[in-house]
Enzyme design. Sequence first.
Site, PDB file in Angstrom:
ATOM      1  CG  HIS A  40      -2.484  -0.625   5.557  1.00  0.00           C
ATOM      2  ND1 HIS A  40      -3.502   0.069   4.944  1.00  0.00           N
ATOM      3  CD2 HIS A  40      -2.956  -1.895   5.720  1.00  0.00           C
ATOM      4  CE1 HIS A  40      -4.535  -0.727   4.732  1.00  0.00           C
ATOM      5  NE2 HIS A  40      -4.220  -1.927   5.195  1.00  0.00           N
ATOM      6  CG  HIS A  52      -2.863  -5.703   2.952  1.00  0.00           C
ATOM      7  ND1 HIS A  52      -3.893  -5.554   2.042  1.00  0.00           N
ATOM      8  CD2 HIS A  52      -3.303  -5.139   4.114  1.00  0.00           C
ATOM      9  CE1 HIS A  52      -4.905  -4.932   2.626  1.00  0.00           C
ATOM     10  NE2 HIS A  52      -4.575  -4.668   3.886  1.00  0.00           N
ATOM     11  CD  GLU A  53      -1.298  -5.272   7.576  1.00  0.00           C
ATOM     12  OE1 GLU A  53      -1.392  -4.084   7.941  1.00  0.00           O
ATOM     13  OE2 GLU A  53      -2.294  -6.022   7.421  1.00  0.00           O
ATOM     14  CD  GLU A  79      -7.678  -2.674   4.942  1.00  0.00           C
ATOM     15  OE1 GLU A  79      -7.004  -3.609   4.485  1.00  0.00           O
ATOM     16  OE2 GLU A  79      -7.369  -2.084   5.990  1.00  0.00           O
TER      17      GLU A  79
END
Length: 564
Positions: free
Chosen positions: A393, A389-390, A457
Amino acid sequence: MVLFIIAGVGIQLVGLLFEKVNKKVGTTIEIILALLSLGSIFYHYSFMDGFIYIALVSSGYFLAISLTTGHEKRKEIEKELHHIIVEEIALERGISRIILDLFITGLVVMGAILFYIFGPDYSALKYMIIFGLVSTVTEVIKRIGGYATVKLFYDKEEKQLYILSRFESRKIPIEDVEEVEVETNVDLLKLHPLLTMFSSNTDFTTNFQKVLRITVPGETIYVTIQEPEKWKSTIVNMIKVEGEESSPQLVLPFWHWKNGKRLIGKLYFASTVKGISAYTGLLLLLYYFEVPSSIMIGVALAYWVFNLYISDQVLRVAMDAKETQNPRIIQLSQRIFEKAGIPNVRVYETESTEYNGLATGMHIGKAMVTLTTATLKLPNEAIEGILAHEAIHIQKRDVLWGQIWRFVYMALVLALVLYIQTYVTNLEEYKVPIFLGVWTLMMLFPIMQSFCSQWMEVRADHLGASLLEGKSEQMVNSLIILSQKQDEAINKSISYSTVQKNEDEKEVSSIERDSLLWRFIEFQFMLHPPMYWRVQTLRENKEGWGKKIRKRWMVDRIKESVLR
């Protein structure tokens, strides 16, 4: 200005007084007083003054709420202590401890205060400074009150630890203690709220001496008591926790020369990220030398870009983050980051009981991922999901874009206000619609920020799933494990510090669909979509990130906010 802040405090305190008789009556009186204040201000003052004074009343109201939230728990503990036999744990108090806290706070806000005193007579920054100082003063009052009134008690029979203070109180079962350690001194750079980020520490220290550090779900508590080694042994003997055989952990005194670099970094973080002292100090200097306004704006923008460029370094210092040496985490991260095309990103860890991860840095070459020590205890599949997930980003430069969109919106609002001031000559005739219009724009700011953040997100969830061997199912399991652990910690933490109204009161569960009001708040104002929605869409969407999931998110953002 102070009088209007006091008026806001008074509205909340009067409502709180009547709530003791009847909660609905108290709420009704608060609403009536707020409307009377609004009408009175509009009647007696010009548009611009009225706009500011209403904001000051609101600030005072929320200041009072912050200072009274621990009142019920304190009363509950005081009543309970009258009916049981407890041993008071002696504290060490030294006035230098609180003086140094106040000195650091003053140092951080000095630039803002100097601008308020010596800056231009008519400047919007002065109002921002006032609002910021209200928040700072609130924390100062709580810290002084805690220092002066905190007491510790131990119930040997029931194995309970009580912490009683004016604004924050705790009742902690010893069986919930996860770790207990003794530190050789107070690490002020880790405990002062202006110098930290991502922190779950609660500071009850009252002197510079050995510190007893107690870790419970959701929180780490620091106290300076007499005979900390004795009390550590007492807790360890009652329940098996980490640190049974360890020696006191070395913490250098605040004034030690080796803390110099760390102190400078944290003060820089506090003055640029936690407050605006660095910006106001710079503008005051330019104002002193009579630099044209256009150049002042250009310099401020350049300084903002510079801070964004070094944000990874500043936040690393603020979080006391250290590059992880854990072979398991290094191996997991390398595999994920290589798939994402960002192989040079490093993973850092920061001490915190929160379950979370954070991507920082304005571009791929200046980025890092930070995991909390609590998160590092999760299973591999959960950590992989967080890292994936990060990684998205960072790959999509979300940190940079988030700052840009925020800046653009604020610049548009400021331009509109300046336009009204310059070109609308009959403000008094239209002050009600203008007031409502400007406040609407201000309320739209968190909604806009939420929209942009949630877009990123959702994208990070679905693109991140493509980096995992288990794809969407693994990301689902990762989010569920993370949420369950965090919910458990939050529920425990709430039980320590608040009064339980009802024994059957429902515990927080972020993976369950909540009430309409809370869903509205989450979808419209929070930076992340509700966890139940993230899990559900990952399970149902088999096409990854694309038009289908974007459309569903935008539809559900409205539908889930208005339909039961």
